[in-house]
Motif scaffolding. Structure first.
Motif, PDB file in Angstrom:
ATOM      1  N   ALA A   1      89.586 -41.840  -5.780  1.00 54.98           N
ATOM      2  CA  ALA A   1      90.053 -42.813  -4.793  1.00 54.98           C
ATOM      3  C   ALA A   1      88.903 -43.392  -3.988  1.00 54.98           C
ATOM      4  N   THR A   2      87.951 -42.543  -3.626  1.00 61.46           N
ATOM      5  CA  THR A   2      86.809 -43.007  -2.826  1.00 61.46           C
ATOM      6  C   THR A   2      85.944 -43.964  -3.646  1.00 61.46           C
ATOM      7  N   ARG A   3      85.684 -43.637  -4.908  1.00 60.43           N
ATOM      8  CA  ARG A   3      84.874 -44.533  -5.747  1.00 60.43           C
ATOM      9  C   ARG A   3      85.578 -45.875  -5.944  1.00 60.43           C
ATOM     10  N   ALA A   4      86.890 -45.828  -6.088  1.00 62.60           N
ATOM     11  CA  ALA A   4      87.638 -47.071  -6.255  1.00 62.60           C
ATOM     12  C   ALA A   4      87.506 -47.960  -5.018  1.00 62.60           C
ATOM     13  N   ARG A   5      87.607 -47.358  -3.851  1.00 62.61           N
ATOM     14  CA  ARG A   5      87.477 -48.121  -2.604  1.00 62.61           C
ATOM     15  C   ARG A   5      86.074 -48.716  -2.481  1.00 62.61           C
ATOM     16  N   LEU A   6      85.062 -47.937  -2.903  1.00 69.76           N
ATOM     17  CA  LEU A   6      83.687 -48.445  -2.811  1.00 69.76           C
ATOM     18  C   LEU A   6      83.443 -49.575  -3.798  1.00 69.76           C
ATOM     19  N   GLU A   7      84.051 -49.512  -4.968  1.00 64.96           N
ATOM     20  CA  GLU A   7      83.896 -50.584  -5.955  1.00 64.96           C
ATOM     21  C   GLU A   7      84.531 -51.862  -5.452  1.00 64.96           C
ATOM     22  N   ILE A   8      85.683 -51.724  -4.788  1.00 62.01           N
ATOM     23  CA  ILE A   8      86.339 -52.921  -4.207  1.00 62.01           C
ATOM     24  C   ILE A   8      85.475 -53.481  -3.101  1.00 62.01           C
TER      25      ILE A   8
END
Length: 373
Positions: free
Chosen positions: A365-372
């Motif tokens: 979830a954290t990596r997804a937020r950072l990619e966005i």
């Protein structure tokens, strides 16, 4: 036990001074060295015994202070700290016959420590050597006292208490290899396999804490935090748990409650208050506060104290005993940097966490937020 420890320490200091006059400073220096040597020998003996008798070494932490270098694998973690004195070794059952293997490991460690203590007596021709021999011998004798707490198990417990273990605690011990197989599956992200193993174990041993623990971690990995919380809270009412068991149960309850709050599945005010209450009770039951740093870091993050969150999670990451635990702590630090607007630092931490446990919901979830972002 704390009072007895201080009394023994005072007697060793007084005895060292009396035996090493007119050079008590050399005697006390030797006593300090003897203590460090014997404590290190106890951990080295456990590690060697584990290799000889088929136990798994889960972690080796060498030294004290800040972390210099670490190596993390799926099943083991090796940490080198800035002051290379003392060491901590973790062992667990890997094959059937756990009690026999642990008793033999403890006995081997005692023999190893006794040999080291005996060697120190060869140096009693000097004040330094006399202090070293006295402290090493006292440490050896103290290690023979059977003690098992949430943060410490003495060598004497393995040899004098473990052979007499019966009932549920013995069943917990002997089921450990199968539970460990489930935990291994969980830590590599094979949740289907972990749940399959739990289902089989739950039919055979529904009352074992380790089996319930496997259910709790897999539920959390599926982000079913309220389900996990309900399961672990149900354990607090049992009357067959030791003080040590209750310490771990209450600490686990606190951890799951905080994760539920972070995921938005539980009201923050209620969840954080529950966690604080559980931790207070766990500390009173002997749970070491440093083991709570990872959860306390998430609590600080939820409350907006990003500096404290990074500090506590950093401490926890440095002392973590497995890859998944370190990944969780790194993600807490990353999320704290995200709150403070430094996504570059957050991405570095999230990348390391992904290498350790990319399957973890918090990591993903954290990596997804950072990619966005």
């Amino acid at each position: 036990m704390t009072v007895v420890r201080w009394v023994v320490t005072a007697l060793v200091v007084a005895g060292t001074i009396a035996w090493t006059l007119p050079e008590p400073h050399l005697g006390l220096a030797g006593a300090l060295v003897g203590l460090v040597v014997e404590l290190t020998a106890a951990q080295a003996g456990l590690a060697l015994g584990a290799v000889l008798f088929g136990l798994r070494i889960t972690h080796v932490i060498i030294g004290v202070g800040s972390e210099l270098k670490s190596w993390t694998w799926t099943h083991q973690r090796l940490v080198l700290r800035s002051i290379p004195v003392l060491a901590t070794v973790g062992v667990t059952g890997l094959k059937p016959g756990v009690r026999r293997r642990e008793v033999l490991t403890g006995a081997f460690a005692i023999v190893f420590c006794a040999a080291v203590a005996a060697l120190t007596w060869l140096a009693t021709g000097s004040s330094f050597g006399r202090g070293m021999a006295l402290a090493a011998t006292a440490c050896l004798l103290w290690q023979l006292v059977p003690v098992q707490k949430a943060g410490h198990t003495s060598l004497g417990w393995f040899v004098f208490s473990l052979p007499r273990m019966t009932g549920r605690p013995l069943a917990e011990l002997e089921a450990r290899p199968r539970v460990l197989a489930g935990m291994d599956a969980y830590r590599r992200g094979d949740l289907d396999e972990a749940e399959r193993i739990h289902a089989v174990l739950a039919e055979e041993h529904p009352d074992l804490l380790t089996v319930v623990g496997l259910k709790v971690v897999t539920s959390c990995a599926r982000e079913r935090y309220l389900e996990a919380l309900q399961v672990v809270i149900g354990l607090t009412g049992r009357d067959d748990l030791s003080t040590r068991d209750l310490a771990f149960v209450m600490a686990t309850t606190a951890g799951v409650a905080v994760l539920a709050v972070e995921a938005g599945q539980f009201p923050a005010e209620v969840g954080l208050e529950t966690a604080r209450s559980m931790f207070d009770n766990a500390y009173q039951a002997g749970y070491p506060k440093p083991r709570a740093y990872g959860t306390l870091a998430i609590m600080a993050l939820i409350e907006g104290d990003t500096t404290n969150a990074r500090q506590l999670a950093g401490y926890s990451a440095e002392s973590s005993e497995n890859a998944q635990g370190r990944a969780d702590d790194l993600i807490t630090i990353a999320r704290a940097w995200m709150v403070d607007g430094d996504n570059a630092k957050a991405r570095e931490l999230a990348a390391e966490a992904h290498e350790l446990a990319g399957w973890s919901p918090r990591v993903a979830a954290t990596r997804a937020r950072l990619e966005i972002g």
